[in-house]
Design a protein around this motif. Sequence first.
Motif, PDB file in Angstrom:
ATOM      1  N   ASP A   1       1.829  -3.004 -10.637  1.00 41.40           N
ATOM      2  CA  ASP A   1       0.584  -3.425  -9.977  1.00 41.40           C
ATOM      3  C   ASP A   1      -0.442  -3.827 -11.027  1.00 41.40           C
ATOM      4  OD1 ASP A   1      -1.013  -3.529  -7.398  1.00 41.40           O
ATOM      5  OD2 ASP A   1      -2.296  -2.254  -8.620  1.00 41.40           O
TER       6      ASP A   1
ATOM      7  N   GLY B   1      -3.519  -4.941  -9.960  1.00 38.65           N
ATOM      8  CA  GLY B   1      -4.717  -4.357  -9.351  1.00 38.65           C
ATOM      9  C   GLY B   1      -5.897  -5.271  -9.132  1.00 38.65           C
TER      10      GLY B   1
ATOM     11  N   GLN C   1      -7.463  -6.469  -5.481  1.00 35.72           N
ATOM     12  CA  GLN C   1      -6.742  -5.735  -4.432  1.00 35.72           C
ATOM     13  C   GLN C   1      -7.617  -5.569  -3.183  1.00 35.72           C
ATOM     14  OE1 GLN C   1      -5.853  -1.263  -4.084  1.00 35.72           O
ATOM     15  NE2 GLN C   1      -4.182  -2.041  -5.337  1.00 35.72           N
ATOM     16  N   ALA C   2      -7.072  -5.961  -2.042  1.00 37.38           N
ATOM     17  CA  ALA C   2      -7.836  -5.833  -0.790  1.00 37.38           C
ATOM     18  C   ALA C   2      -8.059  -4.364  -0.448  1.00 37.38           C
ATOM     19  CB  ALA C   2      -7.097  -6.538   0.344  1.00 37.38           C
ATOM     20  N   THR C   3      -7.032  -3.551  -0.658  1.00 35.20           N
ATOM     21  CA  THR C   3      -7.101  -2.153  -0.209  1.00 35.20           C
ATOM     22  C   THR C   3      -8.295  -1.419  -0.799  1.00 35.20           C
ATOM     23  OG1 THR C   3      -4.711  -2.139   0.058  1.00 35.20           O
ATOM     24  CG2 THR C   3      -5.786   0.005  -0.128  1.00 35.20           C
TER      25      THR C   3
ATOM     26  N   GLY D   1     -12.632   0.023   5.636  1.00 38.86           N
ATOM     27  CA  GLY D   1     -11.929   1.254   6.009  1.00 38.86           C
ATOM     28  C   GLY D   1     -11.991   1.622   7.474  1.00 38.86           C
ATOM     29  N   ILE D   2     -12.240   0.642   8.343  1.00 39.49           N
ATOM     30  CA  ILE D   2     -12.347   0.954   9.773  1.00 39.49           C
ATOM     31  C   ILE D   2     -10.952   0.934  10.411  1.00 39.49           C
ATOM     32  CG2 ILE D   2     -13.362   0.249  11.971  1.00 39.49           C
ATOM     33  CD1 ILE D   2     -15.503  -1.261  10.317  1.00 39.49           C
TER      34      ILE D   2
ATOM     35  N   VAL E   1       3.697  -9.057 -12.940  1.00 42.30           N
ATOM     36  CA  VAL E   1       5.106  -9.335 -13.229  1.00 42.30           C
ATOM     37  C   VAL E   1       5.623 -10.490 -12.377  1.00 42.30           C
ATOM     38  CG1 VAL E   1       5.719  -7.009 -14.013  1.00 42.30           C
ATOM     39  CG2 VAL E   1       5.791  -7.534 -11.555  1.00 42.30           C
TER      40      VAL E   1
ATOM     41  N   GLY F   1      -4.334  -9.641   6.910  1.00 44.28           N
ATOM     42  CA  GLY F   1      -5.660 -10.085   7.323  1.00 44.28           C
ATOM     43  C   GLY F   1      -6.711  -8.995   7.252  1.00 44.28           C
ATOM     44  N   SER F   2      -7.600  -8.969   8.249  1.00 43.12           N
ATOM     45  CA  SER F   2      -8.735  -8.044   8.174  1.00 43.12           C
ATOM     46  C   SER F   2      -8.427  -6.696   8.809  1.00 43.12           C
ATOM     47  CB  SER F   2      -9.959  -8.665   8.833  1.00 43.12           C
ATOM     48  OG  SER F   2      -9.626  -9.008  10.152  1.00 43.12           O
TER      49      SER F   2
ATOM     50  N   GLY G   1      -5.606  -4.835   7.766  1.00 42.56           N
ATOM     51  CA  GLY G   1      -4.488  -4.325   6.976  1.00 42.56           C
ATOM     52  C   GLY G   1      -4.567  -2.859   6.584  1.00 42.56           C
ATOM     53  N   LEU G   2      -5.769  -2.267   6.619  1.00 47.15           N
ATOM     54  CA  LEU G   2      -5.787  -0.813   6.374  1.00 47.15           C
ATOM     55  C   LEU G   2      -5.225  -0.089   7.589  1.00 47.15           C
ATOM     56  CD1 LEU G   2      -8.889   0.550   4.486  1.00 47.15           C
ATOM     57  CD2 LEU G   2      -6.674  -0.098   3.636  1.00 47.15           C
ATOM     58  N   THR G   3      -5.326  -0.742   8.753  1.00 47.94           N
ATOM     59  CA  THR G   3      -4.793  -0.173   9.991  1.00 47.94           C
ATOM     60  C   THR G   3      -3.270  -0.348  10.056  1.00 47.94           C
ATOM     61  OG1 THR G   3      -6.859  -0.909  10.998  1.00 47.94           O
ATOM     62  CG2 THR G   3      -5.115  -0.190  12.511  1.00 47.94           C
TER      63      THR G   3
END
Length: 367
Positions: free
Chosen positions: A32, A34, A37-39, A44-45, A173, A325-326, A328-330
Amino acid sequence: MKKVAIIGAGIVGATAAYYLSKEADLEITVFDHGQGQATKAAAGIISPWFSKRRNKAWYKMARLGADFYVDLLADLEKSGQEIDFYQRSGVFLLKKDESKLEELYELALQRREDSPLIGQLAIMDQASANEFFPGLQGFDRLLYASGGARVDGQLLVTCLLETSQVKLVKEKVSLTPLTSGYQIGEDVFDRVILAMGAWLGDVLEPLGYEVDVRPQKGQLRDYQIYQDLESYPVVMPEGEWDLIPFAGGKLSLGATHENDMGFDLTVDETLLQQMEDVALPHYPTLTEAKSSGERVGIRAYTSDFSPFFGQVPGLSGVYAASGLGSSGLTTGPIIGYHLAQLIQDKELTLDPVNYPIANYVKRVKSE
Ligand SMILES: Cc1cc2nc3c(=O)[nH]c(=O)nc-3n(C[C@H](O)[C@H](O)[C@H](O)COP(=O)(O)OP(=O)(O)OC[C@H]3O[C@@H](n4cnc5c(N)ncnc54)[C@H](O)[C@@H]3O)c2cc1C
């Protein structure tokens, strides 16, 4: 012992690493670099139940993704980890046209049959809402759902990687197919997971693939407020100024959705100020808050806004996911889990046929 490489340690790659690390016959290496990075930039919803998107496959993934957190966090807790980076402190939905709140309430009631996690639902007036979130104003009524959650993506990823104890190589990489296996860096691997978010094309295009994933820049600002916000619900208005309160007085405001900026990671003060200007009348306490920094990340979108995962066509043993997309944390943890299951030919809850990688990753020329 099979050697598995995971490229990308956002939410998808880190969850895959976590589940694969439980297998004694696999040796896992995560690569990674980094940047962007979106995460780690995400608001965080975790609250997918109010979406009006008609895409049924997406909604199934999103609602099961919200449910999946319960299992994932229970697993992490069993391994002795603190899971205070995730809280179900509820969500407030604001509508410019408040007569639409009843419609949304009905939709949520129906969806609660499949997703009890939504919890209690209520249309509240400002006085009742202020018992949960003092100082919030600029509305007469809103919709409350007690099951809405927030997660700190960066802390979750750190926790997953630490618990996995996998080898982490912080490098950018590329992938070279060999007669047997795949070369990444100095090493050769039997199986590979590409969890590279918006950067999937970087590895596949040099191998003759066309990849339908485009970047979208997102920015938000974090504030420090001198009161504990741990029990405050997340506020989701129409527009970009979501308010995400965290324990210890951190409050995030955002995020932007910028389609024409490529992979640009510079902070745009003007856009952040505009967001603050829109949020201020609703939460004047922001004027007393101290800005504690900005975060910029790149979301990955496909041309029809659908996420995908599965085996890369023509590359046996290589699996990929992108286009989250928007949300992705879900959806990220359940997708990461599915990639881990696919690698081992194990049972899946979501059918990859409904998230077909072949629609987005096409071989157009041989190398
Ligand atoms: C500002 C913002 C707010 C958001 N808010 C929310 C929200 O509230 N709720 C929600 O559900 N979702 C939200 N999202 C969306 C969510 O964050 C993303 O969809 C999700 O994190 C994507 O995860 P990922 O693992 O696919 O990709 P990423 O998290 O982007 O991870 C990909 C990783 O791969 C690495 N990589 C790429 N190429 C290479 C290479 N060649 N070599 C090595 N490493 C490589 C990258 O550096 C990166 O670390 C938000 C996103 C943004 C940007």
